[in-house]
Motif scaffolding. Structure first.
Motif, PDB file in Angstrom:
ATOM      1  N   GLY A  99      13.498  -1.634  -5.452  1.00 51.21           N
ATOM      2  CA  GLY A  99      14.594  -0.686  -5.631  1.00 51.21           C
ATOM      3  C   GLY A  99      14.179   0.505  -6.464  1.00 51.21           C
ATOM      4  N   GLY A 100      15.104   0.995  -7.262  1.00 52.21           N
ATOM      5  CA  GLY A 100      14.888   2.215  -8.017  1.00 52.21           C
ATOM      6  C   GLY A 100      13.698   2.182  -8.953  1.00 52.21           C
ATOM      7  N   ASN A 101      13.430   1.044  -9.561  1.00 50.83           N
ATOM      8  CA  ASN A 101      12.308   0.962 -10.492  1.00 50.83           C
ATOM      9  C   ASN A 101      10.974   1.210  -9.796  1.00 50.83           C
ATOM     10  OD1 ASN A 101      13.867   0.451 -12.732  1.00 50.83           O
ATOM     11  ND2 ASN A 101      13.723  -1.768 -12.548  1.00 50.83           N
ATOM     12  N   GLN A 102      10.895   0.835  -8.526  1.00 54.93           N
ATOM     13  CA  GLN A 102       9.639   1.037  -7.804  1.00 54.93           C
ATOM     14  C   GLN A 102       9.355   2.526  -7.593  1.00 54.93           C
ATOM     15  OE1 GLN A 102      11.478  -1.828  -7.287  1.00 54.93           O
ATOM     16  NE2 GLN A 102       9.730  -2.802  -8.262  1.00 54.93           N
ATOM     17  N   TYR A 103      10.404   3.316  -7.384  1.00 49.48           N
ATOM     18  CA  TYR A 103      10.213   4.769  -7.302  1.00 49.48           C
ATOM     19  C   TYR A 103       9.617   5.298  -8.604  1.00 49.48           C
ATOM     20  CZ  TYR A 103      13.140   5.229  -3.073  1.00 49.48           C
ATOM     21  OH  TYR A 103      13.650   5.166  -1.803  1.00 49.48           O
ATOM     22  N   GLN A 127       5.077   7.396 -11.836  1.00 51.31           N
ATOM     23  CA  GLN A 127       4.321   7.323 -13.100  1.00 51.31           C
ATOM     24  C   GLN A 127       2.834   7.130 -12.842  1.00 51.31           C
ATOM     25  OE1 GLN A 127       6.989   4.362 -15.411  1.00 51.31           O
ATOM     26  NE2 GLN A 127       5.917   5.498 -16.993  1.00 51.31           N
ATOM     27  N   LYS A 128       2.521   6.202 -11.960  1.00 50.20           N
ATOM     28  CA  LYS A 128       1.115   5.864 -11.734  1.00 50.20           C
ATOM     29  C   LYS A 128       0.376   6.957 -10.966  1.00 50.20           C
ATOM     30  CE  LYS A 128       2.341   0.985 -11.510  1.00 50.20           C
ATOM     31  NZ  LYS A 128       2.591  -0.157 -10.612  1.00 50.20           N
ATOM     32  N   PRO A 181       5.637  12.488  -0.646  1.00 46.09           N
ATOM     33  CA  PRO A 181       4.923  11.350  -0.023  1.00 46.09           C
ATOM     34  C   PRO A 181       5.029  10.064  -0.837  1.00 46.09           C
ATOM     35  CG  PRO A 181       3.573  13.340   0.015  1.00 46.09           C
ATOM     36  CD  PRO A 181       4.732  13.642  -0.870  1.00 46.09           C
ATOM     37  N   ILE A 182       5.072  10.179  -2.155  1.00 45.69           N
ATOM     38  CA  ILE A 182       5.174   8.990  -3.005  1.00 45.69           C
ATOM     39  C   ILE A 182       6.543   8.342  -2.829  1.00 45.69           C
ATOM     40  CG2 ILE A 182       5.100   8.144  -5.384  1.00 45.69           C
ATOM     41  CD1 ILE A 182       3.271  10.548  -6.022  1.00 45.69           C
ATOM     42  N   LEU A 183       7.595   9.169  -2.828  1.00 50.36           N
ATOM     43  CA  LEU A 183       8.940   8.641  -2.623  1.00 50.36           C
ATOM     44  C   LEU A 183       9.076   8.017  -1.236  1.00 50.36           C
ATOM     45  CD1 LEU A 183      11.152  11.497  -4.180  1.00 50.36           C
ATOM     46  CD2 LEU A 183      10.432   9.345  -5.242  1.00 50.36           C
TER      47      LEU A 183
END
Length: 288
Positions: free
Chosen positions: A152-156, A161-162, A190-192
């Protein structure tokens, strides 16, 4: 608790441990749950989801310190539940695989605790409730389908961050569409999208399982709720994948509030993030 104790103060209090000393964070929790204790009825319960925290490169056993803190306030420890989460972050395991003798050990935080406390007293949850109220609170299991998805949101936030070497606060802001430094849209999108694809896949699995188990039922609309419901591209991806109407859930649509109310800006920006709070608040009312 967060909503009750952030009125009139700066936004950072929402995640206070990001910017203050650990002892100050414990004092903050103590003040919050002392007030929670005050407003709870005798014999009532309080469940807290809490995990260890990473501060300055060190994992701090916050749940264990929190139990002592709650007992000092007057709560009685009732039960603990270990919540095992198959969350993201598994990329870190690749370090050990690629380097048989890694120079560091950085474990994934794969569990949290659900700590249940009780305020002293023998009052039962339904004591004083009429039969009509009890029946109104009953949920017919046959008509409800739920599935927990551990992404969910934390993975975004973690991915931003990384990949972009950002602080937690900057990654949160970027995730929600705000401008951060010199980070371009070309770098962010692209990350999102990678995380959105994972979420869409999990929702597809849920739909497939629902269709296989709920004969005669069908899905007509998708509602998004939560703080990350406004992540750029998420709503569009769901519409494209499922060919269904997708809307942002607004639990405050029929709730009036005064102009200048401290939380009014939250309702305007993303009312979906208040869905759980509003739902819990309405449980004690028979009619809206």
């Amino acid at each position: 608790v967060r909503g009750a104790f952030t009125r009139g103060v700066s936004r950072w209090v929402y995640r206070p441990r990001q910017r203050i000393e650990y002892s100050e964070y414990l004092d903050f929790l103590r003040s919050c749950f002392r007030e929670v204790y005050r407003v709870h009825r005798d014999g009532s319960f309080c469940a807290v989801v809490i995990g260890t925290v990473l501060m300055n490169g060190t994992h701090v056993p916050l749940p264990f310190h929190f139990v002592s803190l709650m007992e000092d306030i007057g709560w009685r420890f009732h039960q603990d539940i270990v919540w095992s989460k198959c969350t993201g972050g598994v990329k870190r395991a690749g370090s050990t695989i690629r380097n048989p003798f890694p120079g560091y050990f950085y474990p994934n935080l794969m569990t949290e605790y659900i700590l249940v406390f009780r305020k002293p007293g023998e009052r039962k949850i339904y004591e004083g409730r009429r039969t009509e109220e009890k029946e109104a609170s009953r949920i017919e299991i046959e008509s409800v389908f739920t599935r927990d998805v551990n992404v969910g949101g934390n993975q975004y936030t973690d991915a931003l961050q990384k990949e972009l070497d950002l602080s937690f606060d900057d990654a949160e802001a970027l995730k929600l569409g705000r401008k951060v430094g010199t980070v371009s849209e070309d770098a962010k999108i692209p990350i999102l999208q990678q995380v959105t694809e994972i979420i869409v896949l999990e929702i597809q699995k849920t739909f497939d399982f629902f269709r296989a188990t709920a004969a005669g039922e069908h899905i007509e609309r998708i509602y998004l709720a939560g703080g990350s419901a406004v992540v750029p591209g998420l709503m569009e991806a769901l519409r494209q994948e499922f060919s269904l109407p997708v809307e942002l859930l607004n639990p405050c649509a029929r709730i009036g509030y005064a102009e200048g109310w401290p939380t009014a800006d939250l309702v305007q920006q993303n009312p979906g993030q208040l869905a759980v709070a509003v739902g819990l608040a309405l449980r004690s009312f028979e009619d809206l």
